[in-house]
Design a protein around this motif. Structure first.
Motif, PDB file in Angstrom:
ATOM      1  N   LYS A  87      19.876   2.537  -7.682  1.00 47.53           N
ATOM      2  CA  LYS A  87      19.557   3.703  -6.869  1.00 47.53           C
ATOM      3  C   LYS A  87      18.418   3.353  -5.918  1.00 47.53           C
ATOM      4  O   LYS A  87      17.699   2.369  -6.131  1.00 47.53           O
ATOM      5  CB  LYS A  87      19.157   4.877  -7.764  1.00 47.53           C
ATOM      6  CG  LYS A  87      20.271   5.364  -8.674  1.00 47.53           C
ATOM      7  CD  LYS A  87      19.809   6.550  -9.513  1.00 47.53           C
ATOM      8  CE  LYS A  87      20.939   7.058 -10.406  1.00 47.53           C
ATOM      9  NZ  LYS A  87      20.510   8.207 -11.242  1.00 47.53           N
ATOM     10  N   PRO A  88      18.235   4.136  -4.863  1.00 44.07           N
ATOM     11  CA  PRO A  88      17.127   3.872  -3.936  1.00 44.07           C
ATOM     12  C   PRO A  88      15.784   3.830  -4.666  1.00 44.07           C
ATOM     13  O   PRO A  88      15.564   4.554  -5.643  1.00 44.07           O
ATOM     14  CB  PRO A  88      17.198   5.056  -2.964  1.00 44.07           C
ATOM     15  CG  PRO A  88      18.612   5.520  -3.026  1.00 44.07           C
ATOM     16  CD  PRO A  88      19.050   5.296  -4.443  1.00 44.07           C
ATOM     17  N   ARG A 115       0.846  -1.199   0.000  1.00 46.48           N
ATOM     18  CA  ARG A 115       0.000   0.000   0.000  1.00 46.48           C
ATOM     19  C   ARG A 115       0.879   1.246   0.000  1.00 46.48           C
ATOM     20  O   ARG A 115       1.586   1.520   0.958  1.00 46.48           O
ATOM     21  CB  ARG A 115      -0.932  -0.024   1.213  1.00 46.48           C
ATOM     22  CG  ARG A 115      -1.910  -1.183   1.166  1.00 46.48           C
ATOM     23  CD  ARG A 115      -2.819  -1.238   2.361  1.00 46.48           C
ATOM     24  NE  ARG A 115      -2.095  -1.636   3.569  1.00 46.48           N
ATOM     25  CZ  ARG A 115      -2.658  -1.743   4.774  1.00 46.48           C
ATOM     26  NH1 ARG A 115      -3.945  -1.464   4.913  1.00 46.48           N
ATOM     27  NH2 ARG A 115      -1.959  -2.121   5.804  1.00 46.48           N
ATOM     28  N   MET A 116       0.834   1.969  -1.092  1.00 47.32           N
ATOM     29  CA  MET A 116       1.594   3.209  -1.214  1.00 47.32           C
ATOM     30  C   MET A 116       0.809   4.332  -0.537  1.00 47.32           C
ATOM     31  O   MET A 116      -0.077   4.936  -1.128  1.00 47.32           O
ATOM     32  CB  MET A 116       1.843   3.524  -2.693  1.00 47.32           C
ATOM     33  CG  MET A 116       2.701   2.488  -3.397  1.00 47.32           C
ATOM     34  SD  MET A 116       2.808   2.748  -5.194  1.00 47.32           S
ATOM     35  CE  MET A 116       1.221   2.060  -5.725  1.00 47.32           C
ATOM     36  N   TRP A 117       1.153   4.584   0.702  1.00 42.17           N
ATOM     37  CA  TRP A 117       0.429   5.572   1.495  1.00 42.17           C
ATOM     38  C   TRP A 117       0.777   6.992   1.059  1.00 42.17           C
ATOM     39  O   TRP A 117       1.877   7.269   0.570  1.00 42.17           O
ATOM     40  CB  TRP A 117       0.763   5.408   2.973  1.00 42.17           C
ATOM     41  CG  TRP A 117       0.231   4.161   3.611  1.00 42.17           C
ATOM     42  CD1 TRP A 117       0.612   2.880   3.346  1.00 42.17           C
ATOM     43  CD2 TRP A 117      -0.767   4.070   4.633  1.00 42.17           C
ATOM     44  NE1 TRP A 117      -0.079   1.998   4.145  1.00 42.17           N
ATOM     45  CE2 TRP A 117      -0.935   2.699   4.945  1.00 42.17           C
ATOM     46  CE3 TRP A 117      -1.520   5.010   5.328  1.00 42.17           C
ATOM     47  CZ2 TRP A 117      -1.828   2.251   5.911  1.00 42.17           C
ATOM     48  CZ3 TRP A 117      -2.412   4.567   6.294  1.00 42.17           C
ATOM     49  CH2 TRP A 117      -2.567   3.206   6.572  1.00 42.17           C
ATOM     50  N   VAL A 118      -0.162   7.880   1.302  1.00 45.28           N
ATOM     51  CA  VAL A 118       0.033   9.296   0.981  1.00 45.28           C
ATOM     52  C   VAL A 118       1.294   9.833   1.647  1.00 45.28           C
ATOM     53  O   VAL A 118       2.068  10.573   1.036  1.00 45.28           O
ATOM     54  CB  VAL A 118      -1.203  10.110   1.428  1.00 45.28           C
ATOM     55  CG1 VAL A 118      -0.909  11.598   1.379  1.00 45.28           C
ATOM     56  CG2 VAL A 118      -2.407   9.787   0.552  1.00 45.28           C
ATOM     57  N   ASP A 119       1.528   9.458   2.903  1.00 45.89           N
ATOM     58  CA  ASP A 119       2.662  10.019   3.644  1.00 45.89           C
ATOM     59  C   ASP A 119       3.972   9.285   3.401  1.00 45.89           C
ATOM     60  O   ASP A 119       4.976   9.567   4.050  1.00 45.89           O
ATOM     61  CB  ASP A 119       2.351  10.042   5.144  1.00 45.89           C
ATOM     62  CG  ASP A 119       2.073   8.656   5.714  1.00 45.89           C
ATOM     63  OD1 ASP A 119       1.944   7.706   4.927  1.00 45.89           O
ATOM     64  OD2 ASP A 119       1.968   8.523   6.946  1.00 45.89           O
ATOM     65  N   ARG A 120       3.990   8.329   2.440  1.00 43.73           N
ATOM     66  CA  ARG A 120       5.209   7.581   2.142  1.00 43.73           C
ATOM     67  C   ARG A 120       5.741   7.849   0.742  1.00 43.73           C
ATOM     68  O   ARG A 120       6.817   7.377   0.387  1.00 43.73           O
ATOM     69  CB  ARG A 120       4.957   6.073   2.305  1.00 43.73           C
ATOM     70  CG  ARG A 120       4.767   5.637   3.752  1.00 43.73           C
ATOM     71  CD  ARG A 120       4.078   4.278   3.803  1.00 43.73           C
ATOM     72  NE  ARG A 120       4.085   3.695   5.132  1.00 43.73           N
ATOM     73  CZ  ARG A 120       3.311   4.070   6.148  1.00 43.73           C
ATOM     74  NH1 ARG A 120       2.482   5.094   5.984  1.00 43.73           N
ATOM     75  NH2 ARG A 120       3.378   3.467   7.317  1.00 43.73           N
ATOM     76  N   PHE A 121       4.993   8.551  -0.064  1.00 42.54           N
ATOM     77  CA  PHE A 121       5.340   8.748  -1.465  1.00 42.54           C
ATOM     78  C   PHE A 121       6.791   9.171  -1.663  1.00 42.54           C
ATOM     79  O   PHE A 121       7.468   8.704  -2.570  1.00 42.54           O
ATOM     80  CB  PHE A 121       4.419   9.818  -2.070  1.00 42.54           C
ATOM     81  CG  PHE A 121       3.305   9.260  -2.908  1.00 42.54           C
ATOM     82  CD1 PHE A 121       2.599   8.159  -2.484  1.00 42.54           C
ATOM     83  CD2 PHE A 121       2.970   9.834  -4.118  1.00 42.54           C
ATOM     84  CE1 PHE A 121       1.563   7.639  -3.235  1.00 42.54           C
ATOM     85  CE2 PHE A 121       1.941   9.332  -4.887  1.00 42.54           C
ATOM     86  CZ  PHE A 121       1.239   8.229  -4.450  1.00 42.54           C
ATOM     87  N   CYS A 122       7.261  10.060  -0.815  1.00 43.30           N
ATOM     88  CA  CYS A 122       8.567  10.679  -1.027  1.00 43.30           C
ATOM     89  C   CYS A 122       9.709   9.949  -0.328  1.00 43.30           C
ATOM     90  O   CYS A 122      10.850  10.418  -0.362  1.00 43.30           O
ATOM     91  CB  CYS A 122       8.541  12.130  -0.558  1.00 43.30           C
ATOM     92  SG  CYS A 122       7.278  13.145  -1.386  1.00 43.30           S
ATOM     93  N   LEU A 123       9.420   8.838   0.310  1.00 48.83           N
ATOM     94  CA  LEU A 123      10.421   8.145   1.119  1.00 48.83           C
ATOM     95  C   LEU A 123      10.908   6.863   0.445  1.00 48.83           C
ATOM     96  O   LEU A 123      10.193   6.265  -0.358  1.00 48.83           O
ATOM     97  CB  LEU A 123       9.832   7.814   2.495  1.00 48.83           C
ATOM     98  CG  LEU A 123       9.416   9.016   3.351  1.00 48.83           C
ATOM     99  CD1 LEU A 123       8.754   8.540   4.632  1.00 48.83           C
ATOM    100  CD2 LEU A 123      10.616   9.895   3.669  1.00 48.83           C
ATOM    101  N   PRO A 124      12.126   6.427   0.784  1.00 48.17           N
ATOM    102  CA  PRO A 124      12.629   5.172   0.216  1.00 48.17           C
ATOM    103  C   PRO A 124      11.911   3.962   0.783  1.00 48.17           C
ATOM    104  O   PRO A 124      11.503   3.952   1.946  1.00 48.17           O
ATOM    105  CB  PRO A 124      14.113   5.176   0.608  1.00 48.17           C
ATOM    106  CG  PRO A 124      14.197   6.067   1.795  1.00 48.17           C
ATOM    107  CD  PRO A 124      13.132   7.101   1.617  1.00 48.17           C
TER     108      PRO A 124
END
Length: 461
Positions: free
Chosen positions: A353-354, A319-328
């Motif tokens: 790459k990450p 689940r690609m959460w809203v608050d995880r989009f920008c994180l590795p």
């Protein structure tokens, strides 16, 4: 002529009665907190509330800029990380695939396979693809031989371990398979603490130690990016937190990362606490929780700051959460069936790459988020996936446009929606999966929200 008042006395005299009471209460709480044991409920409750506040801030004001600043603690994963790969008799067939996956990531760190049954020398010779040999050890047997489980041999779980060992040594394979499958989870709880102690004795001076299940995949560049920003000389314990305030612990399947200084603090500085943990292991329900509560007794707590980077699901259900989009994205779990581990290894082994959460759909060739601007509805698909307490289900919804409207009313928290016409249900969630075939359903992704979040993400320089 009068004497001038001291600043401190004068300031205190100006405090109101309420301020004095508040100050006294704060002082009492401060002193009480610091004189209670490290694992006391008072400390646990305070830390739980503190984590809730920090989680709220990260959720509502996500930031990834720190990831692209200078790494003050860059690592060489092959030299600086020690890996513990846990397996059991019922899942031993997964080990080669797991090691192959690490090899595919060029992850050739010093590694050890720990298990809950006697080593079968002929059948258990493990190597990386570069030829590096991987030692394997019966960690429960090792702990028994050292006397760390004295006084526990009468317990039911110890009897089961002995029963399994005897069946294997007698080459009664049908009986061994039955025992291994029935009680694998029970023996797993006895592996965490001694595995870490064994590695500390035989693989010391690593900056970091990584605990993996045999169905967990690690994305090496993502992990390296994270650890390059963390000081290994600080006692650090990170992972995907679960549990209530009395004993927060990292989900073992999502992987657990521990700094060498934390391991040293526990095993070199507090042998009495370690001994107590070993004695508790034959009755512990979860080994990852026992490891966490043991660390708590020496003042090393689970750091939840980096929780959003650890994942306990397979790629198709992640689940690609809203608050995880920008994180590795560091890990996947649940890859023990069929050839799942091999498939994931083939997909990610070329990633130099990450990998970031928002990239998962693109990597798997799924529908691009931006494509939902033009075509917002997909038939026979589900982009919400597994429902839980963070998703919302609306009943008596008659059609797709109504479900889309409901999602639009939650513009900053609804990333995906799914409509079930047969049951007249509309599911919305603050995450999206890459897409799961679902006959008769209609689903879509909130493209404006996905685009807005993506545009806020930094890019590697």
């Amino acid at each position: 002529m009068g004497f001038p008042e001291r600043n401190g006395i004068r300031s205190c005299s100006r405090l109101t009665r309420f301020q004095k009471i508040a100050l006294a209460v704060f002082a009492v709480l401060f002193v009480s907190y610091h004189i209670t044991p490290y694992d006391s409920r008072a400390r646990a409750f305070f830390r739980f509330q503190q984590n809730n506040v920090e989680d709220y801030i990260q959720n509502n004001y996500p930031s990834d800029s720190w990831l692209f600043r200078k790494q003050w603690y860059p690592i060489d994963p092959d030299q600086d990380i020690g890996i513990i790969l846990k397996t059991g008799y019922g899942t031993k067939n997964r080990v080669n695939a797991a090691l192959q996956a690490l090899s595919g990531e060029s992850f050739f760190s010093d590694t050890i396979v720990v298990q809950d049954f006697p080593v079968m020398v002929k059948e258990q010779n493990y190597n990386f693809t570069n030829g590096k040999e991987i030692p394997v050890i019966d960690i429960i047997g090792w702990n028994l031989e050292r006397g760390n489980l004295n006084g526990t041999k009468h317990l039911e779980r110890m009897g089961k371990y002995n029963h399994l060992a005897e069946a294997i040594e007698a080459e009664e394979w049908v009986l061994s398979d039955g025992i291994g499958k029935d009680m694998g989870w029970e023996l797993d709880s006895m592996k965490f603490l001694p595995s870490l102690e064994y590695v500390w004795q035989n693989m010391p001076r690593k900056k970091w130690y990584l605990l993996l299940d045999d169905d967990t995949y690690i994305i090496k560049p993502s992990l390296s990016l994270l650890l390059g920003h963390l000081n290994p000389s600080k006692p650090t314990f990170i992972g995907n937190p679960v549990g209530d305030y009395k004993g927060r612990f990292p989900h073992g399947g999502s992987s657990v990362v521990i700094s060498g200084s934390a391991v040293s603090k526990l095993f070199d500085g507090h042998p009495d606490v370690v001994a107590e943990g070993h004695r508790e292991s034959p009755t512990a329900i979860w080994g990852d929780k026992l490891l966490s509560t043991t660390f708590m007794k020496v003042g090393v707590y689970l750091d939840e700051t980096y929780r959003r980077m650890f994942n306990g699901e397979n790629p198709w259900m992640t689940r690609m959460w809203v608050d995880r989009f920008c994180l590795p994205l560091v890990s996947f779990h649940g890859l023990g069936e069929k050839d799942f581990m091999e498939q994931v290894g083939n997909t990610f082994s070329h990633q130099e790459k990450p990998v970031f959460w928002r990239q998962l759909g693109d990597i798997y060739g799924a529908a691009n988020f931006s494509s939902f601007h033009k075509d917002p509805i997909r038939a026979n698909m589900d982009f919400v996936g597994r429902l839980d307490e963070f998703s919302t289900t609306y009943k008596d919804v008659d059609n797709v446009p109504e479900c889309i409207r409901i999602c639009g009313q939650h513009a900053k928290s609804c990333l995906a929606w799914t409509f079930d016409p047969a049951l007249h249900l509309c599911h919305i969630a603050p995450w999206a999966i890459i897409g799961d075939p679902a006959e008769g359903r209609f689903s879509g992704i909130n493209a404006p929200l996905a685009g807005w979040i993506t545009n806020k993400c930094h890019s590697p320089s």
